[in-house]
Design an enzyme around this catalytic site. Structure first.
Site, mmCIF file in Angstrom:
data_model
loop_
_atom_site.group_PDB
_atom_site.id
_atom_site.type_symbol
_atom_site.label_atom_id
_atom_site.label_comp_id
_atom_site.label_asym_id
_atom_site.label_seq_id
_atom_site.Cartn_x
_atom_site.Cartn_y
_atom_site.Cartn_z
ATOM 1 N N HIS A 1 0.802 -1.237 0.000
ATOM 2 C CA HIS A 1 0.000 0.000 0.000
ATOM 3 C C HIS A 1 0.828 1.278 0.000
ATOM 4 O O HIS A 1 0.267 2.375 -0.042
ATOM 5 C CB HIS A 1 -0.974 0.021 1.180
ATOM 6 C CG HIS A 1 -0.315 0.288 2.503
ATOM 7 N ND1 HIS A 1 0.254 -0.700 3.256
ATOM 8 C CD2 HIS A 1 -0.147 1.430 3.207
ATOM 9 C CE1 HIS A 1 0.746 -0.186 4.361
ATOM 10 N NE2 HIS A 1 0.527 1.113 4.363
HETATM 11 C C1 UD1 Z 1 -2.539 5.782 5.384
HETATM 12 C C2 UD1 Z 1 -1.286 6.368 6.013
HETATM 13 C C3 UD1 Z 1 -0.172 5.336 5.962
HETATM 14 C C4 UD1 Z 1 -0.596 4.027 6.570
HETATM 15 C C5 UD1 Z 1 -1.886 3.546 5.914
HETATM 16 C C6 UD1 Z 1 -2.360 2.319 6.631
HETATM 17 C C7 UD1 Z 1 -0.915 8.793 5.735
HETATM 18 C C8 UD1 Z 1 -0.147 9.809 4.991
HETATM 19 N N1 UD1 Z 1 -0.818 7.528 5.269
HETATM 20 O O1 UD1 Z 1 -2.255 5.548 4.003
HETATM 21 O O2 UD1 Z 1 0.937 5.828 6.699
HETATM 22 O O3 UD1 Z 1 0.414 3.085 6.383
HETATM 23 O O4 UD1 Z 1 -2.881 4.569 6.026
HETATM 24 O O5 UD1 Z 1 -3.255 1.553 5.936
HETATM 25 O O6 UD1 Z 1 -1.587 9.107 6.677
HETATM 26 N N2 UD1 Z 1 -9.530 4.572 1.173
HETATM 27 C C9 UD1 Z 1 -10.716 3.896 1.111
HETATM 28 N N3 UD1 Z 1 -11.306 3.533 2.294
HETATM 29 C C10 UD1 Z 1 -10.795 3.814 3.502
HETATM 30 C C11 UD1 Z 1 -9.588 4.523 3.554
HETATM 31 C C12 UD1 Z 1 -8.950 4.891 2.377
HETATM 32 O O7 UD1 Z 1 -11.240 3.612 0.044
HETATM 33 O O8 UD1 Z 1 -11.383 3.442 4.530
HETATM 34 C C13 UD1 Z 1 -8.861 4.946 -0.104
HETATM 35 C C14 UD1 Z 1 -9.249 6.336 -0.598
HETATM 36 O O9 UD1 Z 1 -9.279 6.304 -1.987
HETATM 37 C C15 UD1 Z 1 -8.041 7.174 -0.170
HETATM 38 C C16 UD1 Z 1 -6.894 6.178 -0.282
HETATM 39 O O10 UD1 Z 1 -7.442 4.932 0.096
HETATM 40 O O11 UD1 Z 1 -7.852 8.303 -0.961
HETATM 41 C C17 UD1 Z 1 -5.729 6.526 0.632
HETATM 42 O O12 UD1 Z 1 -6.163 6.677 1.984
HETATM 43 P P1 UD1 Z 1 -5.304 7.576 3.011
HETATM 44 O O13 UD1 Z 1 -5.839 7.434 4.376
HETATM 45 O O14 UD1 Z 1 -5.137 8.955 2.477
HETATM 46 O O15 UD1 Z 1 -3.866 6.946 2.902
HETATM 47 P P2 UD1 Z 1 -3.415 5.430 2.949
HETATM 48 O O16 UD1 Z 1 -2.749 5.106 1.652
HETATM 49 O O17 UD1 Z 1 -4.527 4.576 3.428
HETATM 50 N N1 UDP Z 2 -3.574 -5.644 8.842
HETATM 51 C C1 UDP Z 2 -4.834 -6.239 8.866
HETATM 52 N N2 UDP Z 2 -5.408 -6.644 7.688
HETATM 53 C C2 UDP Z 2 -4.775 -6.488 6.485
HETATM 54 C C3 UDP Z 2 -3.490 -5.880 6.466
HETATM 55 C C4 UDP Z 2 -2.927 -5.447 7.665
HETATM 56 O O1 UDP Z 2 -5.417 -6.419 9.942
HETATM 57 O O2 UDP Z 2 -5.349 -6.882 5.462
HETATM 58 C C5 UDP Z 2 -2.984 -5.180 10.123
HETATM 59 C C6 UDP Z 2 -1.615 -5.724 10.439
HETATM 60 O O3 UDP Z 2 -1.685 -6.964 11.119
HETATM 61 C C7 UDP Z 2 -1.048 -4.632 11.328
HETATM 62 C C8 UDP Z 2 -1.646 -3.363 10.737
HETATM 63 O O4 UDP Z 2 -2.804 -3.785 10.020
HETATM 64 O O5 UDP Z 2 -1.527 -4.795 12.665
HETATM 65 C C9 UDP Z 2 -0.686 -2.682 9.808
HETATM 66 O O6 UDP Z 2 -1.344 -1.658 9.131
HETATM 67 P P1 UDP Z 2 -0.935 -1.153 7.686
HETATM 68 O O7 UDP Z 2 -0.097 -2.150 7.003
HETATM 69 O O8 UDP Z 2 -2.193 -0.708 7.012
HETATM 70 O O9 UDP Z 2 -0.109 0.184 7.998
HETATM 71 P P2 UDP Z 2 1.410 0.496 8.359
HETATM 72 O O10 UDP Z 2 1.803 -0.368 9.492
HETATM 73 O O11 UDP Z 2 2.217 0.277 7.126
HETATM 74 O O12 UDP Z 2 1.391 1.941 8.710
#
Ligand code: UD1
Ligand code: UDP
Length: 364
Positions: free
Chosen positions: A204
């Protein structure tokens, strides 16, 4: 003592829950604020259910947007909330936009600010999270570090010893607290998998999934690996559109994002995990499961030095050869000190019993 605990996105929930529990066990009045950065059932609600987190006391409903929009919306909504709730302290976790936004507001509003997971550094300024980490630490009073390298980074940046607390890893508190329940999940059976018979993949990071050329290279590598070990890939919403456009090679099964208990069960039984997630690098180390990280750097070097993590970068051939090497000769697991299930107790002791609770520790 009234303490606001902030959560906003998937990797926050498993970090904030044990901290809330430990603070409440010591008599703190905890107010849970959810910014709403993540909102899908599979990115949000399932974690509240799986982890038994109570519904948030306050919900800001921020949702998605550009960095500036998201950060700004959280700040604008959090400022009046802080005024009204008037906490003594605010706890933020991790490195997402909600973390930084609430940290900046708190720093100007007055309550003490504690950052859980302080000091992690990838030194990669192309990662939005690196900006969030460095800026959040700069305005925090309590820097709560999960590993000695993180504490050393903070010392090297000039923070004072009385700000830095090496407390251990709260994510591992939640992992150990839920492992028995996770092992009862039927997720393997649901996907026709057997223990040790598959690899688990998550992707991601913007640098991996936003550029079709990079993602195509990663998929090529995954396709080759799937020839030796079938792969399961729970798809993060950020990557969903592009994966659908590009299509995935045979041997790779896409599923929706997994809930917490199912995902822990999937990691625990995987032969290898391929990931660009921060938290997954830590959980695989704690579980002793081989992890290949699809990035050039990590803010969690302890998982490489002491754990099961190997950095493979983004070059498809290097990824394939790294995974073969790991499958041929899996790394020896060694769990870092203080990843022992009690980090949150140490945090509560620092915040509530430390004798520093009333002190402003921010550097001058
Ligand atoms: C965010 C965090 C990242 C973290 C990740 C965990 C920042 C800058 N990034 O990234 O550090 O590792 O979360 O998963 O804060 N979206 C959905 N449904 C949701 C949430 C997001 O469809 O419930 C989609 C939307 O299109 C959105 C995109 O995902 O624009 C990105 O979501 P966003 O929260 O901005 O960043 P992540 O890539 O999820
Ligand atoms: N995780 C989850 N389901 C998934 C992928 C990740 O429950 O499909 C959990 C994982 O076990 C960990 C956390 O989400 O506890 C990590 O989050 P993510 O990878 O979204 O973010 P990051 O740690 O990179 O910020």
């Amino acid at each position: 003592m009234r303490i606001v605990c902030v959560a906003g996105a998937r990797p926050n929930y498993m970090k904030i829950k044990p901290v809330m529990d430990a603070l409440e066990a010591r008599g703190a009045d905890v107010v849970l604020v959810h910014t709403g950065q993540h909102y899908d059932e599979s990115m949000n609600d399932v974690f509240f259910r799986d982890l038994g987190i109570r519904p948030p006391d306050r919900f800001l409903g921020i949702g998605s947007g550009s960095h500036a929009e998201q950060t700004g919306r959280v700040m604008a909504a959090f400022e009046p909330l802080l005024d009204e709730v008037a906490p003594d302290a605010v706890v933020v976790v991790g490195d997402i936009n909600s973390t930084l936004a609430c940290a900046l507001v708190t720093a100007k509003a007055g309550p003490l600010l504690a950052h859980v997971e302080a000091g992690l550094r990838s030194r990669d300024w192309g990662m939005p999270e690196e900006v969030n980490r460095v800026a959040t630490d700069r305005v925090s009073d309590y820097l709560l570090a999960s590993s000695p390298d993180a504490a050393d980074n903070l010392r090297a940046e000039g923070y004072r010893e009385d700000q830095i607390h090496l407390v251990g890893n709260v994510m591992i508190d939640t992992l150990f607290g839920n492992l028995d329940r996770a092992r009862q999940s039927d997720v393997l059976a649901r996907h026709g998998l057997s223990r040790g018979g598959y690899g688990l993949v998550t992707l991601h990071r913007p640098a991996n999934v936003d550029d079709p050329e990079v993602l195509t290279g990663l998929l090529k590598a995954l396709g080759e690996i799937a020839g030796r070990c079938p792969l399961l890939l729970p798809v993060h919403p950020r990557a969903a559109g592009r994966l659908a456009e590009l299509g995935v090679p045979g041997g790779i099964t896409l599923i929706p994002p997994a809930g917490y208990l199912d995902f822990i069960a999937l990691q625990d039984s995987a032969r290898v995990v391929l990931t660009d997630s921060g938290g997954v690098q830590e959980e695989t180390t704690a579980l002793g499961v081989p992890c290949v990280t699809l990035r050039d750097n990590t803010e969690r070097p302890i998982t490489v030095e002491q754990g099961t993590n190997v950095l493979a970068g983004r070059d498809p051939q290097r990824i394939v050869s790294t995974v073969h090497a790991v499958l041929d000769s899996p790394p020896e697991p060694r769990r870092p000190a203080l990843w022992d299930g009690h980090a949150s107790d140490r945090i509560a002791a620092v915040l509530l019993d430390g004798g520093t609770a009333a002190q402003r520790l921010r550097p001058t």
